[in-house]
Scaffold this motif. Sequence first.
Motif, PDB file in Angstrom:
ATOM      1  N   LYS A  45       0.823  -1.205   0.000  1.00  0.00           N
ATOM      2  CA  LYS A  45       0.000   0.000   0.000  1.00  0.00           C
ATOM      3  C   LYS A  45       0.863   1.264   0.000  1.00  0.00           C
ATOM      4  O   LYS A  45       1.810   1.385   0.775  1.00  0.00           O
ATOM      5  CB  LYS A  45      -0.914   0.016   1.231  1.00  0.00           C
ATOM      6  N   GLY A  64       0.307   5.526   0.087  1.00  0.00           N
ATOM      7  CA  GLY A  64      -0.654   6.599   0.332  1.00  0.00           C
ATOM      8  C   GLY A  64      -0.195   7.912  -0.283  1.00  0.00           C
ATOM      9  O   GLY A  64       0.994   8.252  -0.224  1.00  0.00           O
ATOM     10  N   PHE A  88       0.330   1.150   5.311  1.00  0.00           N
ATOM     11  CA  PHE A  88       0.983   1.808   4.186  1.00  0.00           C
ATOM     12  C   PHE A  88       2.502   1.686   4.316  1.00  0.00           C
ATOM     13  O   PHE A  88       3.058   1.853   5.412  1.00  0.00           O
ATOM     14  CB  PHE A  88       0.567   3.278   4.103  1.00  0.00           C
ATOM     15  N   LEU A 127       4.605   6.919   1.701  1.00  0.00           N
ATOM     16  CA  LEU A 127       3.660   8.025   1.555  1.00  0.00           C
ATOM     17  C   LEU A 127       4.270   9.097   0.670  1.00  0.00           C
ATOM     18  O   LEU A 127       5.483   9.295   0.647  1.00  0.00           O
ATOM     19  CB  LEU A 127       3.310   8.632   2.919  1.00  0.00           C
TER      20      LEU A 127
END
Length: 454
Positions: free
Chosen positions: A138, A140, A223, A226
């Motif tokens: 993941k 972000g 996550f 980022l």
Amino acid sequence: MPNMQNEKTPMPFQDPTIRSKNFEEVALGYTKEMAIQEANRCLNCKHKPCMNGCPVHVHIPEFIQYLSNDQIDEALHEIKLTNNFPSICGRVCPQESQCEKECVRGIKGEAVAIGRLERFVADHGEDKVTTVKTNGMKVGIIGSGPAGLSCAIDCAKAGFDVTIFEALHASGGVLTYGIPEFRLPKSIVKKEIDALRHYNVKIENNVIIGKIKTIEDLWDEGFKALFIGSGAGLPNFMNIPNENAVGVVSANEYLTRCNLMKAYDDRYDTPIAKPQHTIVVGGGNVAMDAARCARRLGDKVTLVYRRSLDEMPARKEEVEHAMEEGIDFKILTNPVAIEKDENGRVSGMTCVSMELGEPDEKGRRGVTVKENSEFNIACDYVIMAIGTSSNPLLKDSEKKLEVNKRGCIVVNEDQMTSIQSVYAGGDAVSGAATVILAMGAGKKAAESICKELL
């Protein structure tokens, strides 16, 4: 057939007397015949100087060659190898100071109209969407402006599970709230954002990172990296007397009401002033956008700028369009105070005349005040468009995030911040700049994320 005419193929525009009363797109776009005619002006240079002027290095001669052969889909595919949002860039990029500035045809005439050709291809071509196998990690993205969108789609194409967190109720950042409909139709922005869903990018609106969620919360949610693309949304003011009078607003507020909240459309309830005489202070693209919106919503508009037209940072085409639409330019003029009436409302502006001095180390000429040059301009509304600073919300809530003295996020050569696996780019790092530079920063950050995690 090669086209050796020295001038660009003219772009059709709405008539100024008509467009100054509506918010429909000013530039009407090339027909296919016009586009191919202009494409045939390209010399297809082997050393491709135009590519060096493009922040995302679009394969310019290659896409133009496809277009000249009437292969529009292939031209779009070529552009999208490096630029995921050509219909936006073709409209708002300052090509004259980037790719077109380096065009060989510009030596003895006008450069090839690269931006207009990019817009045509994006509006009329179809690109194949490839299926991407997810890697389960993941990533972000904080902010859905140009930098965030660029980083998001490149990360998604690399197989990451991407979620964009947007503070506003609509996505697009400055593309949606800042740039007027007559320059960049919101249907175009929506089309480009909707295309992200082909790559399973999720967008969560009304989520303020730094308030509703923290960076620590995002780590807890799994996550792995980022990207911060929160923009430069903090308006600057001059700190002159009576600047807090009723009727003095920032260009940010004015454009947000007008564009994001559609105050120009009677079907919406968003309040916005419709004064008799608006003064816009500034000389950049934001000032032009604000002045041209005010012209469409009000009566008389005057733009006040402390340097000359030659020093004005706004795109030449936008300046010309503003003049055609009846906006009065008072150059070499600087405000020193706002005048207000007994009810605290704007009634005028006190200004001084300026003189240009010698160029500084960057080649920009300084300005000094002419002695005894003070004068007044009657007005009932003032829009301040003198620049913006980086959004302070995230840096105030994340103490480990290093910022410079201007409040901009500090990054290294890989776009990584002082926090491991947190990257940043666009106006949050550079301060207010262009859409394509923000996209380039997002693209570079995506490359660094891939390098770190894959």
